[in-house]
Scaffold this motif. Sequence first.
Motif, PDB file in Angstrom:
ATOM      1  N   UNK A 155       0.817  -1.205   0.000  1.00 34.20           N
ATOM      2  CA  UNK A 155       0.000   0.000   0.000  1.00 34.20           C
ATOM      3  C   UNK A 155       0.855   1.260   0.000  1.00 34.20           C
ATOM      4  N   UNK A 156       1.966   1.242   0.733  1.00 36.08           N
ATOM      5  CA  UNK A 156       2.835   2.428   0.762  1.00 36.08           C
ATOM      6  C   UNK A 156       3.540   2.624  -0.578  1.00 36.08           C
ATOM      7  N   UNK A 157       3.848   1.534  -1.282  1.00 32.25           N
ATOM      8  CA  UNK A 157       4.407   1.651  -2.630  1.00 32.25           C
ATOM      9  C   UNK A 157       3.424   2.365  -3.552  1.00 32.25           C
ATOM     10  N   UNK A 158       2.194   1.868  -3.552  1.00 33.38           N
ATOM     11  CA  UNK A 158       1.178   2.443  -4.429  1.00 33.38           C
ATOM     12  C   UNK A 158       0.889   3.899  -4.076  1.00 33.38           C
ATOM     13  N   UNK A 159       0.815   4.178  -2.780  1.00 32.23           N
ATOM     14  CA  UNK A 159       0.511   5.537  -2.337  1.00 32.23           C
ATOM     15  C   UNK A 159       1.682   6.487  -2.607  1.00 32.23           C
ATOM     16  N   UNK A 160       2.912   5.966  -2.561  1.00 34.97           N
ATOM     17  CA  UNK A 160       4.088   6.793  -2.858  1.00 34.97           C
ATOM     18  C   UNK A 160       3.999   7.364  -4.270  1.00 34.97           C
ATOM     19  N   UNK A 161       3.517   6.555  -5.209  1.00 31.82           N
ATOM     20  CA  UNK A 161       3.373   7.024  -6.587  1.00 31.82           C
ATOM     21  C   UNK A 161       2.389   8.188  -6.664  1.00 31.82           C
ATOM     22  N   UNK A 162       1.317   8.099  -5.884  1.00 32.47           N
ATOM     23  CA  UNK A 162       0.329   9.187  -5.867  1.00 32.47           C
ATOM     24  C   UNK A 162       0.880  10.420  -5.157  1.00 32.47           C
TER      25      UNK A 162
ATOM     26  N   UNK B 274       2.913   7.611   6.297  1.00 31.57           N
ATOM     27  CA  UNK B 274       4.268   7.965   6.700  1.00 31.57           C
ATOM     28  C   UNK B 274       5.291   7.249   5.816  1.00 31.57           C
ATOM     29  N   UNK B 275       5.100   5.941   5.651  1.00 29.48           N
ATOM     30  CA  UNK B 275       6.041   5.150   4.859  1.00 29.48           C
ATOM     31  C   UNK B 275       5.955   5.541   3.386  1.00 29.48           C
ATOM     32  N   UNK B 276       4.756   5.825   2.903  1.00 28.18           N
ATOM     33  CA  UNK B 276       4.580   6.235   1.511  1.00 28.18           C
ATOM     34  C   UNK B 276       5.304   7.541   1.226  1.00 28.18           C
ATOM     35  N   UNK B 277       5.199   8.492   2.152  1.00 27.35           N
ATOM     36  CA  UNK B 277       5.898   9.765   1.969  1.00 27.35           C
ATOM     37  C   UNK B 277       7.406   9.535   1.869  1.00 27.35           C
ATOM     38  N   UNK B 278       7.944   8.713   2.767  1.00 25.56           N
ATOM     39  CA  UNK B 278       9.379   8.432   2.745  1.00 25.56           C
ATOM     40  C   UNK B 278       9.786   7.730   1.459  1.00 25.56           C
ATOM     41  N   UNK B 279       8.956   6.823   0.983  1.00 30.26           N
ATOM     42  CA  UNK B 279       9.264   6.145  -0.274  1.00 30.26           C
ATOM     43  C   UNK B 279       9.222   7.106  -1.462  1.00 30.26           C
ATOM     44  N   UNK B 280       8.396   8.139  -1.359  1.00 34.69           N
ATOM     45  CA  UNK B 280       8.317   9.143  -2.422  1.00 34.69           C
ATOM     46  C   UNK B 280       9.421  10.186  -2.313  1.00 34.69           C
ATOM     47  N   UNK B 281      10.293  10.027  -1.305  1.00 29.28           N
ATOM     48  CA  UNK B 281      11.366  10.994  -1.104  1.00 29.28           C
ATOM     49  C   UNK B 281      10.927  12.251  -0.409  1.00 29.28           C
TER      50      UNK B 281
ATOM     51  N   UNK C 118      -4.521   0.750  -5.232  1.00 32.78           N
ATOM     52  CA  UNK C 118      -4.471   0.760  -6.700  1.00 32.78           C
ATOM     53  C   UNK C 118      -3.442  -0.211  -7.267  1.00 32.78           C
ATOM     54  N   UNK C 119      -2.527  -0.678  -6.416  1.00 36.24           N
ATOM     55  CA  UNK C 119      -1.543  -1.653  -6.867  1.00 36.24           C
ATOM     56  C   UNK C 119      -0.437  -1.093  -7.740  1.00 36.24           C
ATOM     57  N   UNK C 120      -0.155   0.188  -7.617  1.00 41.20           N
ATOM     58  CA  UNK C 120       0.912   0.796  -8.412  1.00 41.20           C
ATOM     59  C   UNK C 120       2.275   0.412  -7.840  1.00 41.20           C
ATOM     60  N   UNK C 121       3.233   0.228  -8.707  1.00 44.84           N
ATOM     61  CA  UNK C 121       4.592  -0.095  -8.265  1.00 44.84           C
ATOM     62  C   UNK C 121       5.384   1.187  -8.081  1.00 44.84           C
ATOM     63  N   UNK C 122       6.518   1.054  -7.383  1.00 45.40           N
ATOM     64  CA  UNK C 122       7.330   2.240  -7.098  1.00 45.40           C
ATOM     65  C   UNK C 122       8.798   1.845  -7.029  1.00 45.40           C
TER      66      UNK C 122
END
Length: 292
Positions: free
Chosen positions: A42-49, A74-81, A138-142
């Motif tokens: 979920x954090x991968x997919x959300x990072x893309x958004x 929190x994790x999604x933000x970090x994955x998005x830089x 959404x299942x988006x990769x990152x």
Amino acid sequence: MSRFLERLREVSAEYPEKEAFFNSRIKEDACQRLTYAELDAWSDSLAASFAEWSPKGKPVVVYGHKSPLMLVCFIAAAKAGLTYAPVDIAYPSDRVNDILDQIGHPLVITLSDDEFPGDASLADSVVGDAVVREAALAGRSWDSSRWIADETPFYLLFTSGSTGRPKGVQMPSRCVDAFMDYFRALFPERPDGVSFNRVPYTFDVSLFDIIAGLASGYTLFSLESEDEQSMRATFGALAASDLTTWISTPSFIEMCLVDPSFDQDLLPRLDNVILCGEVFRNATALKIIERF
């Protein structure tokens, strides 16, 4: 690249179906559980958004209260830089607005059931719970090459403001990695570890269980505010928690120790106590040793 995020990915691969988080209101809401596989995907997919929604270089403000989706954000933000800045629902609107004003038109993620109390004109955009959930699922990769690293602030915590205007304290990604390395040593290696996730994410004590706990593959047990309204409800939630590691301020465990039933019978699996944030008195230590 963030070694903390790398470690989370390792834990997710090793224990995909293990719960990363659950709270004390689980019986009322089955959505309050989160596995490590879900946290990672979920954090991968959300990072893309987040990379699309957030103004470049601005922290992502995450408004809510100890929900599993907050951890995902929190994790999604970090994955998005990007840096994350938690804001709790207990904050009055003027404090929320002051935070938005200091950051300067950030992306705001609101995960509360109630309407966001801040001034939307101080945000770049305000994205609600339903949209965030849809993006997470959404299942988006990152690409991990875009993860946060080095001097980029991992998180931004605003002080209480007791000595003036609240200030945003930034913690670089490299310091989070060092924090993880040091404090993981305080978490015994065990596949069934459960750590106490008591305080709101706006307090630095919460980083002990988020960073060291998740990096150790522990399940975070969150005590909801409804269960803190009485010691009876608190003890009932604790009895059902299967806690192995206790994390709190000394004052909270002192309050629990006033009741004689706060002992090994209540928490039979507890074998590790971490206290931080305040002075730890000898008398408190002796009581803990006696009860456990």
